[in-house]
Motif scaffolding. Structure first.
Motif, short mmCIF file in Angstrom:
data_model
loop_
_atom_site.label_atom_id
_atom_site.label_comp_id
_atom_site.label_asym_id
_atom_site.label_seq_id
_atom_site.Cartn_x
_atom_site.Cartn_y
_atom_site.Cartn_z
N THR A 153 0.83 -1.21 0.00
CA THR A 153 0.00 0.00 0.00
C THR A 153 0.87 1.26 0.00
OG1 THR A 153 -0.20 -0.10 2.43
CG2 THR A 153 -1.96 -1.10 1.12
N PHE A 154 2.03 1.16 0.63
CA PHE A 154 2.98 2.28 0.60
C PHE A 154 3.38 2.58 -0.84
CE2 PHE A 154 7.53 3.20 0.13
CZ PHE A 154 7.63 4.44 0.74
N LEU A 155 3.72 1.53 -1.59
CA LEU A 155 4.15 1.71 -2.97
C LEU A 155 3.01 2.24 -3.84
CD1 LEU A 155 6.20 -1.58 -3.47
CD2 LEU A 155 7.09 0.71 -3.01
N ILE A 156 1.84 1.65 -3.69
CA ILE A 156 0.68 2.06 -4.51
C ILE A 156 0.27 3.49 -4.22
CG2 ILE A 156 -1.76 1.62 -4.96
CD1 ILE A 156 -1.20 -1.34 -4.40
N SER A 157 0.31 3.87 -2.95
CA SER A 157 -0.19 5.19 -2.55
C SER A 157 0.79 6.32 -2.83
CB SER A 157 -0.54 5.19 -1.05
OG SER A 157 -1.51 4.21 -0.75
N TRP A 158 2.07 6.09 -2.55
CA TRP A 158 3.01 7.19 -2.52
C TRP A 158 3.95 7.30 -3.73
CZ3 TRP A 158 2.72 11.27 0.56
CH2 TRP A 158 1.96 11.15 1.74
N LEU A 159 4.27 6.19 -4.37
CA LEU A 159 5.22 6.27 -5.48
C LEU A 159 4.74 7.13 -6.66
CD1 LEU A 159 7.06 2.84 -5.80
CD2 LEU A 159 7.87 5.01 -4.88
N PRO A 160 3.44 7.07 -7.05
CA PRO A 160 3.00 7.96 -8.13
C PRO A 160 3.20 9.44 -7.80
CG PRO A 160 1.41 6.21 -7.79
CD PRO A 160 2.37 6.11 -6.66
N TYR A 161 2.92 9.81 -6.55
CA TYR A 161 3.08 11.21 -6.14
C TYR A 161 4.56 11.60 -6.13
CZ TYR A 161 2.84 15.40 -3.22
OH TYR A 161 2.96 16.68 -2.74
N ALA A 162 5.40 10.73 -5.56
CA ALA A 162 6.83 11.02 -5.53
C ALA A 162 7.41 11.04 -6.95
CB ALA A 162 7.56 9.97 -4.68
N GLY A 163 6.95 10.11 -7.79
CA GLY A 163 7.44 10.05 -9.16
C GLY A 163 7.08 11.28 -9.96
N LEU A 164 5.83 11.75 -9.81
CA LEU A 164 5.41 12.96 -10.53
C LEU A 164 6.20 14.17 -10.06
CD1 LEU A 164 3.41 14.29 -12.50
CD2 LEU A 164 1.86 14.62 -10.57
N SER A 165 6.43 14.26 -8.76
CA SER A 165 7.20 15.38 -8.22
C SER A 165 8.60 15.42 -8.81
CB SER A 165 7.28 15.27 -6.69
OG SER A 165 5.99 15.27 -6.11
N MET A 166 9.25 14.26 -8.86
CA MET A 166 10.61 14.21 -9.39
C MET A 166 10.64 14.46 -10.90
SD MET A 166 12.75 13.93 -6.96
CE MET A 166 11.61 15.14 -6.22
N LEU A 167 9.59 14.03 -11.60
CA LEU A 167 9.51 14.28 -13.04
C LEU A 167 9.51 15.77 -13.32
CD1 LEU A 167 9.02 13.41 -15.99
CD2 LEU A 167 6.56 13.41 -15.47
N VAL A 168 8.73 16.50 -12.54
CA VAL A 168 8.64 17.95 -12.73
C VAL A 168 9.95 18.63 -12.34
CG1 VAL A 168 7.46 20.05 -12.00
CG2 VAL A 168 6.15 17.97 -12.43
N VAL A 169 10.58 18.14 -11.27
CA VAL A 169 11.83 18.74 -10.81
C VAL A 169 12.95 18.54 -11.84
CG1 VAL A 169 13.69 18.57 -9.09
CG2 VAL A 169 11.30 18.62 -8.36
N PHE A 170 13.07 17.33 -12.38
CA PHE A 170 14.16 17.03 -13.31
C PHE A 170 13.85 17.42 -14.75
CE2 PHE A 170 15.27 14.01 -9.87
CZ PHE A 170 16.58 14.43 -9.66
N ASN A 171 12.57 17.65 -15.03
CA ASN A 171 12.18 18.09 -16.37
C ASN A 171 11.25 19.30 -16.23
OD1 ASN A 171 11.62 18.37 -19.07
ND2 ASN A 171 10.50 16.44 -19.28
#
Length: 335
Positions: free
Chosen positions: A246-264
Motif C-alpha cells: 500500500t505504501f508503494l501504490i499510494s506514494w510512489l505515483p506522487y513522488a514520481g510525478l514530483s521528481m519528473l517535474v523537478v528534473f524536467n
C-alpha cells in the motif's frame, strides 16, 4: 456559481477552473468515501488501545502511532479536501494553506516512517541480525519519537524560507511546492524527496527483502515438521507485506510525478493529472488500520465489538493476549 469558482481560486489557475462544478463534487465524494472510514477506524484503534491495557504492547505502540499520524492526515488533509472540493476552491487563505500543507506533510511523513520502523522491527525479530533481541517498550517509544522528530525536521524548513507550501493539483489542497523553478526551492524538494521518500523506501525494501528470504529458509527447514513455525512467521509478516504494497501504490505515483517535474522543468502537467497522485497518496490513511486490524487478531478482539457497540468479552488467557512479537518468538502456554 461558476463565476465564484474563478473568483475564489484565481490564484491557482488562469481563466476557467480545471474542473466543472460536477467534477469538483465528484472529487469531494470520492475523498469522503475514503476519509470517513479513515477517521472512524484510526480513531477506533486509538480509543480501544487506551481503554484496554492488554493492547499496550511494544509492537502495538508503533501501530497506534501510525493510527495517530493517519488520523491527523485524514483530518487536516482528507476532511479539508472534501470541504474545499465541495466549494470548488480553497478558502483558507495564504496562512491557512501553509498550515494545511505543513500539517498534512508532517502527519504523512510520520506515517511513512512508522511503516519503515515496523518493517525494521519485524526484520530484527524474525531474522535476528543482533541475536535474540526482544522488542521492548523503550525501543517502541524511541522509534515513535524518531518518526516524529524526523518528519518535523524536514517539514519545518518551508516555514523558514527554504521551500514553500503552495496550492497543488486543481487548487483545493496544499503541499510542498514541487512545481517551483527557483533553484533555492528546488534544492529543498530534492533533499525532501531523498530523506522523506527514498530513505524510508530503501529501509522498507531492505528489511522486507531480508525478512522474506529468512521466512523462505524457515519454511524449507520446517517442512518436515508440518511447517508450523513457517506458517506462524508468515502470518505475522503478512501485515508488513501488505503495508509495503500500500505504501508503494499510494506514494510512489506522487513522488514520481514530483521528481519528473523537478528534473524536467519544461514538462506540462495539467492540474487534473497532477491531482490524481495527490489524492491517491491521501487515501493511504484508510488502508493501514484495515490491514493491522485484519492481520492482528489482538486488535480484532477489541475493535470489532467496539465498532458494533457490543461489550468486549475476552477469556482471561495469556495466550489470547500475547503480542504479535511474542507469538513469533515464544511458546506461550495457557494460564
Amino acid at each position: 456559481m461558476h463565476d465564484s469558482f474563478v473568483t475564489h481560486n484565481s490564484s491557482s489557475w488562469q481563466g476557467e477552473p480545471p474542473l466543472s462544478r460536477g467534477g469538483f463534487i465528484l472529487l469531494s465524494a470520492v475523498m469522503a468515501l475514503f476519509t470517513g472510514p479513515a477517521v472512524v477506524l484510526n480513531a477506533t484503534v486509538i480509543i480501544v488501545s487506551l481503554l484496554h491495557k492488554q493492547l499496550r504492547q511494544p509492537l502495538n505502540y508503533a501501530l497506534v502511532n501510525m493510527a495517530v499520524a493517519d488520523l491527523g492526515s485524514a483530518v487536516t488533509g482528507g476532511l479539508l479536501s472534501v470541504v474545499h472540493n465541495a466549494q470548488g476552491f480553497s478558502s483558507l487563505g495564504r496562512t491557512g494553506c501553509v498550515m494545511e500543507g505543513f500539517a498534512v506533510s508532517l502527519f504523512g511523513i510520520t506515517s511513512l516512517c512508522t511503516v519503515a520502523l515496523i518493517a525494521v522491527e519485524r526484520m530484527f525479530v524474525v531474522c535476528k541480525p543482533l541475536g535474540h533481541m526482544t522488542f521492548q517498550k523503550k525501543h517502541a517509544l524511541a522509534a515513535i519519537a524518531l518518526s516524529w522528530i524526523w518528519s518535523l525536521t524536514w517539514n519545518v524548513p518551508p516555514l523558514l524560507g527554504w521551500g514553500r507550501y503552495e496550492l497543488e493539483g486543481v487548487g483545493t489542497s496544499c503541499a510542498p511546492d514541487w512545481r517551483n523553478r527557483d533553484p533555492h526551492h528546488m534544492s529543498y524538494i530534492l533533499v525532501y524527496f531523498a530523506v522523506c521518500f527514498a530513505v524510508p523506501f530503501v529501509v522498507i525494501l531492505v528489511s522486507y527483502s531480508r525478512l522474506m528470504w529468512t521466512l523462505h529458509q524457515v519454511s524449507k527447514l520446517a517442512c518436515l515438521e508440518g511447517g508450523a513455525v513457517a506458517k506462524k512467521e508468515l502470518k505475522v509478516a503478512s501485515m508488513v507485506v501488505l503495508m509495503v504494497l500500500t505504501f508503494l501504490i499510494s506514494w510512489l505515483p506522487y513522488a514520481g510525478l514530483s521528481m519528473l517535474v523537478v528534473f524536467n522543468p519544461h514538462v506540462e502537467i495539467s492540474p487534473l493529472v497532477g491531482t490524481v497522485p495527490v489524492y491517491l497518496a491521501k487515501t493511504s490513511t484508510v488502508y493501514n488500520p484495515i490491514i493491522y486490524i485484519y492481520c492482528n487478531k489482538q486488535f480484532q478482539r477489541y475493535v470489532v465489538p467496539f465498532l458494533l457497540c457490543k461489550e468486549v468479552r475476552i477469556q482471561e488467557d495469556t495466550s489470547e493476549v500475547v503480542t504479535t512479537v511474542e507469538m513469533s518468538t515464544n511458546k506461550v502456554s495457557p494460564a
